[in-house]
Motif scaffolding. Structure first.
Motif, PDB file in Angstrom:
ATOM      1  N   ASN A 154       6.207  11.168   6.828  1.00 31.88           N
ATOM      2  CA  ASN A 154       6.423  12.305   8.716  1.00 31.88           C
ATOM      3  C   ASN A 154       4.978  10.817   8.985  1.00 31.88           C
ATOM      4  OD1 ASN A 154       8.510  13.208   7.921  1.00 31.88           O
ATOM      5  ND2 ASN A 154       7.307  14.751   6.937  1.00 31.88           N
ATOM      6  N   GLU A 155       4.017  10.469   7.777  1.00 33.81           N
ATOM      7  CA  GLU A 155       2.913   9.808   8.413  1.00 33.81           C
ATOM      8  C   GLU A 155       2.867   8.257   8.598  1.00 33.81           C
ATOM      9  OE1 GLU A 155      -0.312   9.549   5.600  1.00 33.81           O
ATOM     10  OE2 GLU A 155      -0.997  11.710   5.354  1.00 33.81           O
ATOM     11  N   LEU A 156       4.422   7.668   8.028  1.00 39.73           N
ATOM     12  CA  LEU A 156       4.705   6.729   8.839  1.00 39.73           C
ATOM     13  C   LEU A 156       5.210   6.746   9.833  1.00 39.73           C
ATOM     14  CD1 LEU A 156       5.763   5.072   5.141  1.00 39.73           C
ATOM     15  CD2 LEU A 156       3.638   4.727   6.223  1.00 39.73           C
ATOM     16  N   ARG A 157       6.151   8.021  10.091  1.00 45.61           N
ATOM     17  CA  ARG A 157       7.025   8.259  11.042  1.00 45.61           C
ATOM     18  C   ARG A 157       6.306   7.971  12.116  1.00 45.61           C
ATOM     19  NH1 ARG A 157      11.617  11.627  10.329  1.00 45.61           N
ATOM     20  NH2 ARG A 157      12.328  11.999  12.438  1.00 45.61           N
ATOM     21  N   GLY A 158       4.944   8.752  12.172  1.00 46.66           N
ATOM     22  CA  GLY A 158       3.819   8.859  12.910  1.00 46.66           C
ATOM     23  C   GLY A 158       3.802  10.420  13.239  1.00 46.66           C
ATOM     24  N   LYS A 159       4.691  11.033  12.946  1.00 43.66           N
ATOM     25  CA  LYS A 159       4.439  12.941  12.332  1.00 43.66           C
ATOM     26  C   LYS A 159       3.320  13.505  12.242  1.00 43.66           C
ATOM     27  CE  LYS A 159       9.193  13.684  13.816  1.00 43.66           C
ATOM     28  NZ  LYS A 159      10.331  14.148  13.141  1.00 43.66           N
ATOM     29  N   LYS A 160       2.425  12.985  12.009  1.00 39.54           N
ATOM     30  CA  LYS A 160       1.247  13.432  10.953  1.00 39.54           C
ATOM     31  C   LYS A 160      -0.097  14.759  12.307  1.00 39.54           C
ATOM     32  CE  LYS A 160      -3.659  12.395   9.108  1.00 39.54           C
ATOM     33  NZ  LYS A 160      -4.374  10.922   8.698  1.00 39.54           N
ATOM     34  N   ARG A 161       0.042  15.884  11.658  1.00 34.49           N
ATOM     35  CA  ARG A 161      -0.457  17.085  12.062  1.00 34.49           C
ATOM     36  C   ARG A 161      -1.692  16.440  12.840  1.00 34.49           C
ATOM     37  NH1 ARG A 161       0.261  22.638   9.719  1.00 34.49           N
ATOM     38  NH2 ARG A 161       2.360  22.022   9.642  1.00 34.49           N
ATOM     39  N   ARG A 162      -1.754  16.694  13.985  1.00 33.99           N
ATOM     40  CA  ARG A 162      -2.688  16.430  14.945  1.00 33.99           C
ATOM     41  C   ARG A 162      -4.460  17.642  14.026  1.00 33.99           C
ATOM     42  NH1 ARG A 162      -4.619  13.099  18.791  1.00 33.99           N
ATOM     43  NH2 ARG A 162      -6.558  13.886  20.100  1.00 33.99           N
ATOM     44  N   GLN A 163      -5.448  17.255  13.551  1.00 37.73           N
ATOM     45  CA  GLN A 163      -6.084  17.934  13.851  1.00 37.73           C
ATOM     46  C   GLN A 163      -6.685  18.445  14.759  1.00 37.73           C
ATOM     47  OE1 GLN A 163      -6.554  19.771  10.626  1.00 37.73           O
ATOM     48  NE2 GLN A 163      -4.839  18.746   9.690  1.00 37.73           N
ATOM     49  N   THR A 164      -7.446  19.551  15.311  1.00 37.60           N
ATOM     50  CA  THR A 164      -8.014  19.944  16.205  1.00 37.60           C
ATOM     51  C   THR A 164      -9.661  20.470  15.742  1.00 37.60           C
ATOM     52  OG1 THR A 164      -5.659  21.873  17.157  1.00 37.60           O
ATOM     53  CG2 THR A 164      -8.233  22.200  18.053  1.00 37.60           C
ATOM     54  N   LYS A 165     -10.284  19.121  17.113  1.00 40.14           N
ATOM     55  CA  LYS A 165     -11.810  19.417  17.311  1.00 40.14           C
ATOM     56  C   LYS A 165     -12.637  21.273  16.965  1.00 40.14           C
ATOM     57  CE  LYS A 165     -12.740  14.789  18.938  1.00 40.14           C
ATOM     58  NZ  LYS A 165     -13.274  14.461  19.519  1.00 40.14           N
ATOM     59  N   PRO A 166     -13.429  20.972  15.840  1.00 39.01           N
ATOM     60  CA  PRO A 166     -14.214  22.097  16.379  1.00 39.01           C
ATOM     61  C   PRO A 166     -14.771  23.025  17.306  1.00 39.01           C
ATOM     62  CG  PRO A 166     -14.959  20.728  14.315  1.00 39.01           C
ATOM     63  CD  PRO A 166     -13.674  19.987  15.488  1.00 39.01           C
ATOM     64  N   LYS A 174       7.499  16.972  -2.068  1.00 38.88           N
ATOM     65  CA  LYS A 174       6.381  17.236  -0.975  1.00 38.88           C
ATOM     66  C   LYS A 174       5.342  16.468  -0.445  1.00 38.88           C
ATOM     67  CE  LYS A 174       3.302  21.476   0.916  1.00 38.88           C
ATOM     68  NZ  LYS A 174       2.733  22.035   0.004  1.00 38.88           N
ATOM     69  N   LYS A 175       5.135  15.784  -1.153  1.00 38.14           N
ATOM     70  CA  LYS A 175       3.909  14.278  -1.185  1.00 38.14           C
ATOM     71  C   LYS A 175       4.346  12.815  -0.469  1.00 38.14           C
ATOM     72  CE  LYS A 175       0.012  16.673  -4.094  1.00 38.14           C
ATOM     73  NZ  LYS A 175      -0.973  15.403  -5.406  1.00 38.14           N
ATOM     74  N   THR A 176       6.098  13.407  -1.127  1.00 35.39           N
ATOM     75  CA  THR A 176       6.265  11.994  -0.561  1.00 35.39           C
ATOM     76  C   THR A 176       7.005  12.354   1.160  1.00 35.39           C
ATOM     77  OG1 THR A 176       7.800  12.020  -3.143  1.00 35.39           O
ATOM     78  CG2 THR A 176       8.403  10.800  -1.372  1.00 35.39           C
ATOM     79  N   TRP A 177       7.462  13.133   1.086  1.00 38.24           N
ATOM     80  CA  TRP A 177       7.883  13.398   2.841  1.00 38.24           C
ATOM     81  C   TRP A 177       6.568  13.966   3.766  1.00 38.24           C
ATOM     82  CZ3 TRP A 177      12.406  12.553   5.190  1.00 38.24           C
ATOM     83  CH2 TRP A 177      12.981  12.639   3.794  1.00 38.24           C
ATOM     84  N   TYR A 181       1.103  -1.386   0.230  1.00 39.79           N
ATOM     85  CA  TYR A 181      -0.010   0.328   0.315  1.00 39.79           C
ATOM     86  C   TYR A 181       0.833   1.250   0.143  1.00 39.79           C
ATOM     87  CZ  TYR A 181      -3.059   3.777   1.660  1.00 39.79           C
ATOM     88  OH  TYR A 181      -3.484   5.112   1.589  1.00 39.79           O
ATOM     89  N   HIS A 182       1.608   1.065   0.866  1.00 36.77           N
ATOM     90  CA  HIS A 182       2.701   2.277   0.983  1.00 36.77           C
ATOM     91  C   HIS A 182       3.629   2.882  -0.462  1.00 36.77           C
ATOM     92  CE1 HIS A 182       0.860   3.233   4.795  1.00 36.77           C
ATOM     93  NE2 HIS A 182       1.710   2.591   5.537  1.00 36.77           N
ATOM     94  N   GLY A 183       4.772   1.288  -1.129  1.00 33.95           N
ATOM     95  CA  GLY A 183       4.833   1.605  -2.335  1.00 33.95           C
ATOM     96  C   GLY A 183       4.161   2.008  -3.326  1.00 33.95           C
TER      97      GLY A 183
END
Length: 267
Positions: A114-126, A107-110, A94-96
């Motif tokens: 980063n998502e695979l490394r657990g550095k996904k930006r957290r979305q604040t609840k509205p 930009k999209k590759t990084w 899938y990730h490949g």
């Protein structure tokens, strides 16, 4: 869960939203692994029927319970090993494929890396609960966050008032400082070469208003004006009001995500 039902049943994380690489076959295999684990644990609880020691080699041939325990354990380990291999293959495939779709777009590759490394930006609840009311207006939420963060220090001062702590009787921090020397620091005006060197050392992507690569490209032009500006600020002891304003981001700490008190400010 079988004996005591939860008020809110647990929701499985094995969904296409949380794990887009998962398939129905993998879900069935995971459920089968849990079944084999339960059978093994049930076999472990059964006592040995023979009179020999459980560690004795003849016990495996004389006692059905001991033989069943070893068999169930081997079945569980073999299934778990195969399942982990299939899950890793599904993830890599899938990730490949996602990275292959972003060939030429760094930009999209990084972003995927980063998502695979657990550095996904957290979305604040509205929506947040403010004064026992649910608020969804983003501007109101931002203003309330600003008021809360700005009042933390004053609220702490009210908690630790003079009734609880006699601050007047305590020495101040100046009592522990050595005597000041007015001629201990000497500063000289900066020049264009120093300004250009400083600009080139800036990291890309760290600016919130003007892109760093634009500043680097135009450093030869803007450096003399920045030098004159900074030197005058140092000579007159001025600090620009624009630089006193920070961009604060609320970072979630723990517990209820809808309460302002469970966030900490990061500038």
């Amino acid at each position: 869960d079988n004996a005591c039902k939860l008020e809110q049943p647990k929701c499985s994380k094995r969904t296409a939203r949380n794990n887009p690489w998962i398939t129905s076959g993998l879900i069935n295999s995971v459920n089968r692994k849990h079944e084999l684990y339960d059978l093994w644990k049930k076999a472990v609880k059964k006592k040995c029927l023979s009179n020999s020691s459980p560690s004795h080699a003849d016990c495996l041939t004389l006692c059905y319970n001991c033989t069943n325990k070893v068999t169930r354990h081997e079945e569980f380990k073999a299934h778990r090993k195969l399942l982990n291999h299939l899950i890793n293959c599904a993830k890599h495939k899938y990730h490949g494929g996602k990275i292959a779709e972003c060939i030429g777009d760094s930009k999209k590759t990084w972003q995927i890396i980063n998502e695979l490394r657990g550095k996904k930006r957290r979305q604040t609840k509205p929506n947040f609960i403010i004064d026992n009311e649910r608020v969804t207006n983003r501007r109101v939420i931002a203003n309330e966050f600003n008021k809360y963060f700005a009042s933390i220090a004053s609220n702490l001062n009210e908690v630790y008032s003079h009734d609880y702590l006699r601050i007047n009787d305590l020495p101040t921090f100046t009592d522990y400082l050595p005597k000041s020397i007015t001629s201990s620091i000497y500063l000289k005006d900066c020049d264009s070469a120093e300004m250009i060197e400083t600009i080139n050392e800036l990291k890309n992507g760290k600016s919130s208003d003007i892109p760093i690569h634009v500043i680097k490209k135009s450093c030869q032009v803007i450096a003399p004006y920045l030098v004159k500006y900074f030197n005058r600020c140092m000579q007159e002891g001025l600090f620009p009001e624009e630089l006193k304003t920070g961009r604060i981001s609320p970072i979630y700490k723990k517990e209820d995500e809808q309460l302002l008190g469970n966030y900490r400010p990061v500038s």
